[in-house]
Motif scaffolding. Structure first.
Motif, PDB file in Angstrom:
ATOM      1  N   ALA A 147     -10.995  36.664 -20.138  1.00 44.98           N
ATOM      2  CA  ALA A 147     -11.506  37.971 -20.834  1.00 44.98           C
ATOM      3  C   ALA A 147     -10.917  39.169 -20.060  1.00 44.98           C
ATOM      4  O   ALA A 147     -10.204  40.254 -20.661  1.00 44.98           O
ATOM      5  N   GLN A 148     -10.938  39.014 -18.602  1.00 49.66           N
ATOM      6  CA  GLN A 148     -10.459  40.137 -17.826  1.00 49.66           C
ATOM      7  C   GLN A 148      -8.870  40.426 -17.987  1.00 49.66           C
ATOM      8  O   GLN A 148      -8.208  41.364 -17.946  1.00 49.66           O
ATOM      9  N   THR A 149      -8.216  39.342 -17.791  1.00 50.78           N
ATOM     10  CA  THR A 149      -6.886  39.238 -17.945  1.00 50.78           C
ATOM     11  C   THR A 149      -6.331  39.853 -19.548  1.00 50.78           C
ATOM     12  O   THR A 149      -5.309  40.542 -19.295  1.00 50.78           O
ATOM     13  N   SER A 150      -6.825  39.421 -20.633  1.00 48.65           N
ATOM     14  CA  SER A 150      -6.841  40.020 -21.702  1.00 48.65           C
ATOM     15  C   SER A 150      -6.820  41.366 -21.728  1.00 48.65           C
ATOM     16  O   SER A 150      -6.228  42.164 -22.908  1.00 48.65           O
ATOM     17  N   MET A 151      -7.492  42.188 -20.975  1.00 45.58           N
ATOM     18  CA  MET A 151      -7.784  43.602 -20.914  1.00 45.58           C
ATOM     19  C   MET A 151      -6.578  44.248 -20.471  1.00 45.58           C
ATOM     20  O   MET A 151      -6.481  45.761 -20.634  1.00 45.58           O
ATOM     21  N   ALA A 152      -5.601  43.684 -19.734  1.00 46.78           N
ATOM     22  CA  ALA A 152      -4.722  44.396 -18.755  1.00 46.78           C
ATOM     23  C   ALA A 152      -3.874  45.200 -19.735  1.00 46.78           C
ATOM     24  O   ALA A 152      -3.355  46.511 -19.590  1.00 46.78           O
ATOM     25  N   PRO A 153      -3.279  44.666 -20.759  1.00 46.57           N
ATOM     26  CA  PRO A 153      -2.335  45.340 -21.705  1.00 46.57           C
ATOM     27  C   PRO A 153      -2.985  46.872 -22.218  1.00 46.57           C
ATOM     28  O   PRO A 153      -2.764  47.873 -22.426  1.00 46.57           O
ATOM     29  N   ASP A 154      -4.390  46.711 -22.295  1.00 47.45           N
ATOM     30  CA  ASP A 154      -5.012  47.753 -23.052  1.00 47.45           C
ATOM     31  C   ASP A 154      -5.064  49.023 -21.962  1.00 47.45           C
ATOM     32  O   ASP A 154      -5.055  50.142 -22.191  1.00 47.45           O
ATOM     33  N   TRP A 155      -5.634  48.556 -20.651  1.00 49.60           N
ATOM     34  CA  TRP A 155      -5.655  49.526 -19.457  1.00 49.60           C
ATOM     35  C   TRP A 155      -4.258  50.155 -19.182  1.00 49.60           C
ATOM     36  O   TRP A 155      -4.232  51.543 -19.168  1.00 49.60           O
ATOM     37  N   LYS A 156      -3.320  49.471 -19.293  1.00 50.99           N
ATOM     38  CA  LYS A 156      -1.768  49.830 -19.106  1.00 50.99           C
ATOM     39  C   LYS A 156      -1.639  51.011 -20.350  1.00 50.99           C
ATOM     40  O   LYS A 156      -0.916  51.973 -20.168  1.00 50.99           O
ATOM     41  N   SER A 157      -1.579  50.693 -21.329  1.00 46.91           N
ATOM     42  CA  SER A 157      -1.401  51.611 -22.688  1.00 46.91           C
ATOM     43  C   SER A 157      -2.412  52.840 -22.523  1.00 46.91           C
ATOM     44  O   SER A 157      -1.643  53.826 -22.686  1.00 46.91           O
ATOM     45  N   MET A 158      -3.527  52.629 -21.916  1.00 48.58           N
ATOM     46  CA  MET A 158      -4.461  53.892 -21.924  1.00 48.58           C
ATOM     47  C   MET A 158      -3.867  54.555 -20.950  1.00 48.58           C
ATOM     48  O   MET A 158      -3.846  55.993 -21.010  1.00 48.58           O
ATOM     49  N   ALA A 182      -9.468  54.744 -15.161  1.00 46.69           N
ATOM     50  CA  ALA A 182      -8.426  53.581 -16.153  1.00 46.69           C
ATOM     51  C   ALA A 182      -7.900  52.860 -14.989  1.00 46.69           C
ATOM     52  O   ALA A 182      -7.575  51.635 -15.068  1.00 46.69           O
ATOM     53  N   TRP A 183      -7.110  53.491 -13.857  1.00 45.36           N
ATOM     54  CA  TRP A 183      -6.539  52.794 -12.883  1.00 45.36           C
ATOM     55  C   TRP A 183      -7.382  51.862 -12.190  1.00 45.36           C
ATOM     56  O   TRP A 183      -7.105  50.420 -11.929  1.00 45.36           O
ATOM     57  N   ALA A 184      -8.658  52.098 -12.095  1.00 47.20           N
ATOM     58  CA  ALA A 184      -9.612  51.169 -11.204  1.00 47.20           C
ATOM     59  C   ALA A 184      -9.971  49.819 -12.237  1.00 47.20           C
ATOM     60  O   ALA A 184     -10.116  48.850 -11.637  1.00 47.20           O
ATOM     61  N   SER A 185     -10.134  50.379 -13.376  1.00 49.42           N
ATOM     62  CA  SER A 185     -10.431  49.198 -14.721  1.00 49.42           C
ATOM     63  C   SER A 185      -9.338  48.309 -14.536  1.00 49.42           C
ATOM     64  O   SER A 185      -9.561  46.888 -14.482  1.00 49.42           O
ATOM     65  N   LEU A 186      -7.942  48.572 -14.309  1.00 48.26           N
ATOM     66  CA  LEU A 186      -6.810  47.941 -14.284  1.00 48.26           C
ATOM     67  C   LEU A 186      -6.875  47.103 -13.037  1.00 48.26           C
ATOM     68  O   LEU A 186      -6.468  45.821 -13.201  1.00 48.26           O
ATOM     69  N   SER A 187      -7.318  47.647 -12.106  1.00 46.06           N
ATOM     70  CA  SER A 187      -7.100  47.063 -10.919  1.00 46.06           C
ATOM     71  C   SER A 187      -8.174  45.760 -10.752  1.00 46.06           C
ATOM     72  O   SER A 187      -7.753  44.789 -10.184  1.00 46.06           O
ATOM     73  N   GLU A 188      -9.429  46.025 -11.550  1.00 45.98           N
ATOM     74  CA  GLU A 188     -10.257  44.973 -11.328  1.00 45.98           C
ATOM     75  C   GLU A 188      -9.811  43.843 -12.006  1.00 45.98           C
ATOM     76  O   GLU A 188     -10.089  42.546 -11.858  1.00 45.98           O
ATOM     77  N   THR A 189      -9.032  44.382 -13.435  1.00 46.61           N
ATOM     78  CA  THR A 189      -8.669  43.157 -14.300  1.00 46.61           C
ATOM     79  C   THR A 189      -7.553  42.368 -13.591  1.00 46.61           C
ATOM     80  O   THR A 189      -7.564  41.212 -13.668  1.00 46.61           O
ATOM     81  N   GLN A 190      -6.679  43.108 -13.054  1.00 47.71           N
ATOM     82  CA  GLN A 190      -5.716  42.204 -12.136  1.00 47.71           C
ATOM     83  C   GLN A 190      -6.247  41.340 -10.805  1.00 47.71           C
ATOM     84  O   GLN A 190      -5.692  40.255 -10.804  1.00 47.71           O
TER      85      GLN A 190
END
Length: 284
Positions: A147-158, A182-190
């Motif tokens: 679930a976390q990994t699948s969110m990465a493209p969305d955060w980058k796009s945002m 947004a960067w923090a969310s991407l960081s957590e996902t990564q």
């Protein structure tokens, strides 16, 4: 028998008496008392070891307890009752390790380190293969990673869209807060996906937009703790003269954060020591 003795030669009589003495239990190559005392000593040491195993487990010295179990598992003089006791202690040690690994996994999950948590659950399952709860926990961690990994493209796009807006209005404070989020969310996902280098960079980006962003700070702190652990373990390996193992850990640390000065210094020292060792071996 007296007639037989009178008719026999002196040497024959002597041989007969020796034979009678041996077959009558008057002589043994290993005295019974010596055998029983040796058995008693072994049992005494065994009993003390079983007590020590319980003490080590109570004090959290799991490796010491396992070491004692392994030593006595190779002892050939155990009787049936001793083997049963040792088997029960081995199960107890395995259970303690499984509980410890499960606890570690729980803590790693709280930090968002799902890949490491998954590894701990796998280790617990090797200790206690019959625990169905561990199977469920492993499946749950896998779902979280996916679930976390699948969110990465969305955060980058945002983030890309937000950066476009920022170029139009560079002084908008709300926009900076949103970018930090947004960067923090991407960081957590990564981080959850085991991409620690990228997670660290994303956390730093978040903190440039909002130095007080708690989520980014948590990721950065978690990675710092992880790098500290790897560096500590590398130094332990170095002290045990495991140069290859220590170098691997220092390089692993620097792959995440090349600016980690302690690991860089340790790597230089370990590499120099390894070079000296190789030179010594080649000149033998």
């Amino acid at each position: 028998m007296s007639d037989l003795l009178r008719k026999s030669s002196p040497s024959g009589v002597l041989f007969f008496l020796i034979l009678l003495f041996l077959t009558g239990g008057g002589c043994s190559l290993i005295p019974p008392s010596a055998v029983s005392s040796e058995d008693m000593r072994n049992r005494h040491h065994f009993d003390r070891a079983m007590i020590r195993i319980d003490q080590d487990l109570d004090q959290g010295h799991l490796n010491d307890a396992r070491h004692l179990v392994e030593i006595w598992s190779h002892f050939s003089g155990l009787d049936a009752s001793m083997k049963d006791r040792l088997a029960a202690k081995k199960e107890k040690v395995n259970r303690a390790f499984a509980l410890y690994d499960t606890g570690q996994a729980t803590q790693l999950e709280k930090l968002g380190r799902y890949n490491e948590a998954l590894q701990k659950i796998r280790e617990a399952r090797t200790e206690e293969p019959g625990w169905s709860s561990l199977v469920n926990e492993e499946n749950l961690i896998r779902i979280r990673i996916t679930a976390q990994t699948s969110m990465a493209p969305d955060w980058k796009s945002m983030i890309r869209r937000l950066m476009v807006l920022k170029t139009r209005d560079p002084s908008d404070p709300d926009l900076e807060k949103t970018l930090a989020w947004a960067w923090a969310s991407l960081s957590e996902t990564q981080f959850a996906g085991g991409k620690y280098r990228q997670a660290l960079l994303s956390a730093r980006e978040a903190l440039t937009f909002d130095a007080q962003n708690a989520r980014a700070a948590t990721v950065r702190h978690s990675i710092s703790r992880m790098l500290e652990e790897w560096t500590d373990e590398g130094e332990k390996k170095f002290r045990r003269n495991d140069l290859r193992g220590s170098i691997a850990l220092f390089r692993k640390t620097l792959a995440i954060d090349p600016s980690w000065s302690r690991a860089r210094k340790d790597l230089s020292m370990a590499s120099e020591a390894a070079g000296v060792e190789i030179h010594r071996t080649d000149n033998k």
